[in-house]
Design a protein around this motif. Structure first.
Motif: not given
Length: 655
Positions: A306-316, A356-373
């Motif tokens: 399992f991979w949640c990309t959030a920092d522990v500084g946030w509720i996620t 990794v089998t389960v990947f959990y991230t933010a739309p902002t990260a997804i859109r940024s990665l679309i722009k970059l590649g």
């Protein structure tokens, strides 16, 4: 009263693959509806059964819910437990040698830690905290890099009954100081530095500065994890090295058995006005929410990575890094760095390297990665993935489809999750084996979550329609109060102007003809255009659906005739345009929005930038955009911005 109009029309439907459905924890709609029906017919019985099934109790509870002091609800009040015990000790019999955390550093070094070793580290550090006279009910600030040690610090606090408050490592000394003062913390746990994107970022000097601002003198100890070994200013006897604190400490620490309602942590979240709000969560109710959502929404299996990309500084990062996965006995990835270092393939490389089998991230990260590649994921083996997740804000349909097709290879369901710091865990999200998916919709509430839409007078909007999102019944993972300010909690989340009986989320939402929920943005982001009330998310989604656009954010600007007009901030997939090129593209995008939604949603102004102003967690700072759009002077603290120079660029409209 006027409801909020929906202008986004999304008819695509994605049904989960049979291969996924056949192994899902909830196999079909019938199982999902059966749980929902159980909760509707016997609400307390349903949550009581869940609490007995998921949590290991030191002393069983006899009463499920106390609603007498509305809205300060109490769940499982006479039961006793320890959250750290539920995350670690319960896994020692069957999972002691199972890897709990796969840690990958900014540079790519990998450290694996088993449940046995994690338990040992937590116990030693908890005993170290006790040796500093830190005890039950004391508040401890954690200001750490994303690391195994950050998780250890959180778990150690919960083990001894201390109340932790994690502060994101990108926050300024002023922000840190405010949280130290508000909690009257007795200790700070930090590091000399953290590593991000190949650069070292100081932490201990920020703590020193924050403590210099404080006149209370509540902090008696600062524990420092030696991450990089850089020289730091030393304050004796207050400062102590982490590695020296745990020397010769026993490898077992008896848990502090606390009541179910004992505060587990305080996590600060920004308010629209005034100082940040210290959201206080309980122990049992919060843990239960994290666990059932791991099972239902992430379809957790013991074989998952399992991979949640959030920092522990946030509720996620609290719910789906520090607590939920460990309570379920999962193996998870914890990543120190950023998705673009050393290149934009970093996320995909990590998925490939650790299967990794389960990947959990933010739309902002997804859109940024679309722009970059946008084609980059195709260079990596992502065949291990079986489930994708989205968190933090509504995901626009085009980013959803890219995520599904390119990252998930058209076979992985996407769980688009709506929830908040205040709710503690998922509230509305697709049960992936049971619910067909619509791009951009968070679909349906979890079993036991009574979500509804109301108008501004507090009347429920039945069937199809838009308005204010509320939750009609208390639920175990709901925050208990705002630390030190119960009146603010009551007035913010259970306001009298809508009757005071429902939890008011602060988000606008729309329910379509099939009953699917669509989050339309924050209530304070609703635009009033010529008498039409429109959600920002739908206009942003229309912009991003254009092939030129990587990311967009829209805000309202006062207008003497129309009430408000739309100002759009746009990041293109190519270079930021200037002059005539910018004007031509802006006109094209205005016409595009008019065609996609209608003339009512056409932006009055379009401003281009290399990127949008974001915090280091990737959250777009929309309040800054509102100030820029209105031509106001920016007086807010921008020290947490990843890219402060972008503000000047966004002040110039293309049209």
């Amino acid at each position: 009263m006027a409801t909020i109009e929906s202008v986004l029309h999304e008819n695509r439907l994605f049904t989960p693959d049979d291969s996924f459905v056949n192994q899902a924890n909830l196999l079909n709609k019938e199982e999902y509806y059966s749980l929902c029906k159980e909760a509707e017919e016997d609400y307390e019985g349903f949550w009581g059964r869940m609490a007995r099934e998921y949590i290991q109790w030191h002393k069983p509870f006899t009463k499920v819910l106390d609603e007498n002091n509305h809205p300060f609800f109490k769940w499982f009040e006479d039961g006793k437990l320890n959250v750290s015990y539920n995350c670690l000790d319960r896994n020692l019999d069957a999972n002691a040698d199972k890897i709990a955390i796969i840690f990958e550093s900014d540079k790519g070094n990998v450290t694996n830690i088993t449940y046995r070793d994690l338990h040992l580290q937590v116990c030693q550090f908890a005993n170290g905290l006790r040796s500093l006279n830190i005890k039950k009910d004391d508040r401890v600030i954690i200001y750490m890099p994303m690391s195994i040690e950050a998780v250890v610090a959180m778990q150690a606090c919960s083990r001894i009954g201390a109340i932790h408050s994690v502060v994101f490592g990108g926050f300024s000394a002023k922000s840190l100081h405010e949280r130290i003062v508000d909690t009257a913390a007795v200790a700070v746990i930090t590091a000399d530095e953290q590593m991000r994107g190949g650069r070292s970022v100081s932490l201990k000097p920020v703590v020193d500065k924050a403590l210099e601002m404080s006149k209370t003198g509540s902090v008696s100890s600062v524990v420092i994890y030696q991450r990089t070994g850089t020289d730091i200013e030393w304050h004796s006897p207050r400062d102590i090295w982490w590695h020296e604190l745990i020397v010769d400490k026993p490898i077992y620490c008896e848990p502090e058995w606390v009541g179910a309602e004992h505060p587990l942590f305080i996590l600060y979240t920004s308010g629209s006005t005034g100082r940040p709000k210290g959201i206080q969560h309980s122990s049992a109710g919060y843990l239960l929410g994290a666990m059932v959502s791991m099972k239902w929404i992430f379809d957790y299996k013991p074989t998952d990575i399992f991979w949640c990309t959030a920092d522990v500084g946030w509720i996620t990062g609290h719910s789906y890094v520090a607590y939920g996965p460990l309570a379920m006995g999962a193996t998870q990835v914890v990543f120190e760095g950023v998705p673009t270092f050393p290149d934009a393939g970093r996320f995909w490389k990590i998925i490939q390297s650790h299967s990794v089998t389960v990947f959990y991230t933010a739309p902002t990260a997804i859109r940024s990665l679309i722009k970059l590649g946008p084609e980059l994921p195709e260079d990596y083996d992502l065949s291990s993935l079986r489930l994708l997740g989205s968190v933090g804000e509504p995901i626009n349909p085009e980013a959803w489809v890219w995520y599904h097709k390119v990252v998930g290879q058209s076979r992985c369901p996407i769980v688009d999750t709506w929830w908040q710091t205040e709710t503690g865990c998922h509230m509305i999200a697709p049960v992936p084996g049971a619910i067909p998916l619509k791009p951009g919709s968070c679909t349906f509430p979890l079993p036991g979550i009574m979500a509804a839409i109301i108008d501004e007078a507090g009347h429920e909007v039945k069937n199809e329609g838009g308005g204010l999102l509320v939750i009609k019944r208390p639920f175990p993972s709901l925050a208990r109060t705002i630390w030190g300010n119960p009146d603010r909690f009551k007035n913010t989340y259970f306001p009298n102007d809508i009757g005071g009986k429902y939890y008011l989320a602060g988000d606008s939402a729309h329910r379509d003809s099939d009953g699917y929920f669509w989050i339309m943005g924050r209530v304070d982001d609703v635009l009033n255009i010529s008498g039409h009330r429109l959600g920002t998310m739908e206009i942003e989604s229309a912009l991003v659906a254009n092939s030129l656009v990587a990311e967009a954010a829209v805000v309202g600007k006062p207008h003497e005739i129309k009430g408000e007009v739309i100002v759009a901030f746009v990041v293109l997939k190519g270079l930021c345009p200037k002059g005539d090129d910018a004007r031509k593209i802006a006109i094209e995008l205005r016409n595009w929005v008019s065609k996609e939604i209608g003339p009512i949603a056409k932006p009055e102004e379009i401003r281009f930038g290399d990127n949008l102003p974001k915090t280091r967690s990737g959250k777009i700072m929309r309040r800054l955009l509102r100030a820029i759009g209105r031509g106001e002077e920016i007086t807010q603290d921008i020290s947490t911005l990843e890219n402060p120079a972008i503000l000047e660029q966004l002040k110039q409209p293309a049209i």
